[in-house]
Design a protein around this motif. Structure first.
Motif, PDB file in Angstrom:
ATOM      1  N   LEU A   1       0.889  -1.307   0.028  1.00 58.84           N
ATOM      2  CA  LEU A   1       0.029  -0.063   0.048  1.00 58.84           C
ATOM      3  C   LEU A   1       0.978   1.152  -0.184  1.00 58.84           C
ATOM      4  CD1 LEU A   1      -2.805  -1.048   2.369  1.00 58.84           C
ATOM      5  CD2 LEU A   1      -3.059  -0.588   0.019  1.00 58.84           C
ATOM      6  N   GLN A   2       1.868   1.242   0.752  1.00 59.30           N
ATOM      7  CA  GLN A   2       2.899   2.347   0.931  1.00 59.30           C
ATOM      8  C   GLN A   2       3.496   2.667  -0.565  1.00 59.30           C
ATOM      9  OE1 GLN A   2       3.573   4.910   2.691  1.00 59.30           O
ATOM     10  NE2 GLN A   2       2.743   4.114   4.702  1.00 59.30           N
ATOM     11  N   ALA A   3       4.044   1.602  -1.102  1.00 61.45           N
ATOM     12  CA  ALA A   3       4.572   1.565  -2.439  1.00 61.45           C
ATOM     13  C   ALA A   3       3.756   2.169  -3.430  1.00 61.45           C
ATOM     14  CB  ALA A   3       5.274   0.424  -2.807  1.00 61.45           C
ATOM     15  N   GLY A   4       2.522   1.674  -3.476  1.00 59.67           N
ATOM     16  CA  GLY A   4       1.532   1.760  -4.831  1.00 59.67           C
ATOM     17  C   GLY A   4       0.606   2.853  -4.772  1.00 59.67           C
ATOM     18  N   HIS A   5       0.414   3.304  -3.132  1.00 63.77           N
ATOM     19  CA  HIS A   5      -0.749   4.502  -2.993  1.00 63.77           C
ATOM     20  C   HIS A   5      -0.206   5.204  -1.906  1.00 63.77           C
ATOM     21  CE1 HIS A   5      -3.092   1.982  -5.641  1.00 63.77           C
ATOM     22  NE2 HIS A   5      -2.700   0.804  -4.960  1.00 63.77           N
TER      23      HIS A   5
END
Length: 155
Positions: free
Chosen positions: A33-37
């Protein structure tokens, strides 16, 4: 019952395995979630819970109910709501029937981000569960989690 009681030792090992499974899943989802959004697991959970509110009876959650749903204290939930409100993902408003009540709702931007992040969350969850299922200690717990929602998958 003593500290070396086999039943208590087995229970402690089971609890440790459950904690390990939770930690692994949460860490895997967090990274995705951190990496993508740019969202944390807690932020995603809060957006998800609040997006499920409705206008019917009991449809709007009070902060205490939100805190219970995202498994945080009320003060931590309030801080999280404030952060997401500052990002334009949530808004607060007064309860129309009780001016002391304050509700929180997901904004259009928040809904868009949640919908973009949902596939990432679900994929990361599936990956984490599949990875854990390969561990003989965690496999029975994964199976139990999947059976809770009728997600029993064929071998």
């Amino acid at each position: 019952m003593t500290a070396t009681d086999p039943a208590m030792t087995a229970l402690a090992h089971s609890w440790s395995a459950l904690s390990l499974l939770h930690g692994r899943i949460e860490a895997h989802i967090e990274r995705a979630l951190q990496a993508g959004h740019g969202l944390s697991v807690r932020e995603y959970s809060l957006l998800d819970v609040l997006s499920r509110q409705h206008d019917g009876e009991g449809g709007h959650l009070q902060m205490r109910q939100v805190a219970d749903a995202v498994v945080l204290s009320q003060s931590a939930t309030t801080r999280l709501v404030t952060r997401l409100e500052d990002r334009g993902l949530l808004s607060r408003y007064l309860c129309p029937t009780d001016r002391r009540g304050i509700y929180t709702d997901v904004t259009g931007d928040g809904r868009r981000l949640l919908e973009e992040a949902r596939p990432t969350h679900n994929t990361a969850l599936r990956e984490a569960l599949d990875e854990a299922a390969a561990d003989p200690v965690l496999a029975p717990l994964v199976q139990a989690v999947e059976q809770l929602q009728g997600g029993d998958r064929p071998a």
